[in-house]
Structures are given as structure tokens and as C-alpha cells.
Design an enzyme around this catalytic site. Sequence first.
Site, PDB file in Angstrom:
ATOM      1  CE  LYS A   1      -4.379  -1.803   1.415  1.00 49.38           C
ATOM      2  NZ  LYS A   1      -4.095  -3.238   1.653  1.00 49.38           N
TER       3      LYS A   1
HETATM    4  C1  PLP Z   1      -4.704  -4.292   0.982  1.00 43.67           C
HETATM    5  C2  PLP Z   1      -3.977  -5.592   0.914  1.00 43.67           C
HETATM    6  C3  PLP Z   1      -4.349  -6.616   0.013  1.00 43.67           C
HETATM    7  C4  PLP Z   1      -5.541  -6.498  -0.916  1.00 43.67           C
HETATM    8  O1  PLP Z   1      -5.348  -5.560  -1.926  1.00 43.67           O
HETATM    9  P1  PLP Z   1      -6.616  -4.956  -2.743  1.00 43.67           P
HETATM   10  O2  PLP Z   1      -6.064  -3.866  -3.546  1.00 43.67           O
HETATM   11  O3  PLP Z   1      -7.582  -4.490  -1.691  1.00 43.67           O
HETATM   12  O4  PLP Z   1      -7.178  -6.089  -3.555  1.00 43.67           O
HETATM   13  C5  PLP Z   1      -3.582  -7.775  -0.016  1.00 43.67           C
HETATM   14  N1  PLP Z   1      -2.536  -7.945   0.828  1.00 43.67           N
HETATM   15  C6  PLP Z   1      -2.162  -6.999   1.700  1.00 43.67           C
HETATM   16  C7  PLP Z   1      -0.997  -7.262   2.610  1.00 43.67           C
HETATM   17  C8  PLP Z   1      -2.856  -5.794   1.799  1.00 43.67           C
HETATM   18  O5  PLP Z   1      -2.480  -4.854   2.697  1.00 43.67           O
END
Ligand code: PLP
Length: 490
Positions: A134
Site C-alpha cells: 500500500k
Molecule cells: C490491501 C492488501 C491486500 C488487498 O489488496 P486490494 O487492492 O484491496 O485487492 C492484499 N494484501 C495486503 C498485505 C494488503 O495490505
Amino acid sequence: MRYLSTRGSTSSSRDSAGPTFTEILLGGLAPDGGLYLPESYPQVDAAELDQWRRLSYADLAFAVLAKFIDDIPPADLKALVTRTYAPRVYCNGRSETQASEITPLRWLERPNAARGEGGLAILELSNGPTLAFKDMAMQLLGNLFEYVLARRGEQINILGATSGDTGSSAEYAMRGKAGVHVFMLSPHQRMSAFQRAQMYSLQDENIHNIAVRGTFDDAQDVVKAVSSDHAFKARYKIGAVNSINWARVAAQLVYYFKGYFAATGGNDQRVAFAVPSGNFGNICAGHIARMMGLPIGRLVLATNENDVLDEFFRTGFYRPRATSETHATSSPSMDISKASNFERFVFDLLGRDPAMIRELWAEVDAGHGFDLSGTPYFASLPDFGFVSGSSTHADRLATIRHAFASWGVMVDTHTADGLKVGSELRTPDMPMIVLETALPAKFEATIVEALGRKPQRPAGLQGIEDLPQRVEVIDVDVDAVKQIIERELR
Ligand SMILES: *Cc1c(COP(=O)(O)O)cnc(C)c1O
């Protein structure tokens, strides 16, 4: 580049153009409840791909984003992107030279054409400050917000709820930024000690941690209640940074290009990406990169036990779950009951028909689902490259053990979901690139369960649990949150 809403309001009148990038940057949903998308996807041809192949991450990010952003002067955009994707932000205990690639590709099994082996690799996306992918988008968002707010002489106060990853990523991206305050609600005593320390140890004056004596859903409900008080929201300039923000999706396009270049020797080859998915933000960027002309042969969507998206891609039936039906799993960042970015993909799947999106999401918003099985749309899914699968806690443990034993690589529980499903759906004709969405250090307990040992922690994060923490603990109480916001902004 103008933007439209998946539900049609911004494109309804032919002579009035839709909003620009910076006009949608600070908002969330479009006014009609839809999601923003570019009016058309910019195309990248072979000659341009050849040029892009040689670029550094920051220069590539500029090249990609400039196609979507035409209301920030190029020199300014370039400076913002260069500051965002600097090796020192993504070094995670390694030297800056090691970190210069920002998102290094690590082969688990190299391609071998003679033996008919496509290869298997992990694209490292989690070397940012909070050890989850993220950061790749949120760090850019922080710099874009600061730039646009300064230019307009405005301020924004971000209010959010987190179960762990999003909150820390947003706080690290916004800390110390002029014009921005963050009020982040988290469930009291329900995050790991590491996650708590990551957020609560920030001492920046513009970061406000509020722990709610309740669950994540309780915290989320409080945020919704505060945001639906329109007078309060306007007076205190309340904004959000949730995963439907278009700039986050746009920032995520870049590493699909970078990963493609790292895994191939020329632009006549195809690759597959396996993506651990929750809100469909990450894989939505893969879909858009493919629509732009990046030779992505297959997009492999991986879920955990919360398999609402896997069910859709297998059956054509989209059936969002109730919160009570959502399992708490060992890949918690994928524990979602409905996928907020999914509407963007369905819009494209339906030939960009906003009337149909309004119809389908009226069903979704009423707590039902919709069924595309037996329609030409469902039959056209292979044209979009999508396949899917799911995994369980036992699969995660087995995958973590297998990766460690076979390749000496420790993967986190979410990446394990992607590796499990990606390995099953591998084909010999193209490399499978698994997106790493977090580092194992964030999910110590399951790693210990799988391997009997603790994951390594990046140097700067040793002992963060012992740092002084700044957090205010409150009951599940909307007024208490409003009072904190009023007090802090006075
Ligand atoms: C947010 C997140 C996801 C999922 O990603 P999306 O974009 O919501 O599909 C998967 N793994 C981790 C570690 C995350 O923080």
C-alpha cells in the site's frame, strides 16, 4: 485527460467535460455514487514500451502517470514522482544501491524455454516504510495532496478506520505534511503489537490515533456516521484516502510495467501476474495496464477463505457477503465482504454502460448480488485475461513452508495466497509473477506457526514496540470522535 463516473453522471451531458485529475484527487466517490475512471485508456505502443524498458522506476512512473495527469505541470509532476520513488524510501534496511530498483523481481524458478518452463517470480512491492504494498500508492498520494492543497491554499482532514495496514500506510505517507491532518480509528487491542507500535509511535503533530473499544466494523461505523453529518464534514473539511481513490489505482499501474520489463527480454513476450486480492484495487491496476497495451497474458486473482471474487470469476455470480459471513483469517488484509473497486472492472466488462452499472449496483446496495452467468459478458471474461482461485489457512502454511524449503524465501501470508493460486494456474508459455503485498515481519504469529521461527525484521524496526505511544482510547462513540477533531483543529 477527463474522468467519468461508472454510473454516468459526469458523462451525461455531451458538451460539459468531466473533471480533471486534480479535481477528483481529494474526493472519494463520484457524486452519483460511482467510481471515477479515465474517459478512455491511453494506449502504449511497441516503440514506447521499448523506451520505457530502460527507465528507472521514478522516470517510468512519470511516463505512465503523465498520461493520466494533465493538470499538473510536467516539471512539478516529475519532481513529485522523483521524491516519492526515491531509493531511501524503499530501502527497508538495505543499502540504497540495493534499493535502487524500488520493486526488485526475484526469480524462484527461472524460465527455461528448452524445458518448456515459463518461470516463477516474486515482484517485491513491500519495501516501503510500513512493509506492505500500500505504500507504493499511498506515498505518492501524500505528496500529491500536499502539492495540490498548497497550490489551492486549502486543508484536508483525513478520517479513516483501519484494521492494520491501510492506517499505518496512510499515516506514514501524510506525517509532517502541510495542510493535512489524519484521524485514524483502530480497534483497541485487536491489532498485532507490531501494527500498534507502527501507528501509535508516530509523534507527528498532524497524526491522531484513536483506539475504539470495539471491532474494526464498529470503528468503520463511527467513521461513516461522522462523514454522513454533512455540516460537520464541510466545516472540518473531512476527506478520505480509501482504496477507491483513483490516484491510488493509477500509482499501482507503474509496477506492472516495471515487473513486466524485469521478467522479459523483449516486448513480444507475455507474462502472467498473480495478485492477492481484497478490495480489487491492486488487480484493477493490472487490468488497466493490460487495457493500455502491456502484454499481460493472464491476471490471476487470488483470494483467501473470503472468496466473493473467486466465486464471481468462476461462476458469474457476484454475491457480497454480510459482515457476519466474513471470516477472520491469517491473511487479514484480504478479509473483505464486498470489493469496492470491482465496479471499475465490471464497467469495462459491460462495454462501459453506466445504465447497466446503476441497475446491478442497485441490487448490490440493497444487499443482494447479481448474476452474469449465461450472458455474453461472462463468456467474454477470458478476453480480459482473468482467472481465479482461493486458498485456506492450511494452504498458506503449506505454501510458506514450501517456499522456504525450496527457494529459501520467506513469504508473508497474503503473498502466500498469491503464490499458492499462481502456482496452480501457471502455464509453460509465460512467466508467473506473484505480487508480494506484505513482508512476513508484519504477520509474525503465522510465520512462527508455519516455520517454527520468527521472520527477520528490517533494521530500523527492531524494538519499535518499546517506543512511547500516542493514542487516545475511547468508547464506540460518534460524539467523542467529533470532539477530538474539534479540539485538535482549534
Ligand atoms: C490491501 C492488501 C491486500 C488487498 O489488496 P486490494 O487492492 O484491496 O485487492 C492484499 N494484501 C495486503 C498485505 C494488503 O495490505
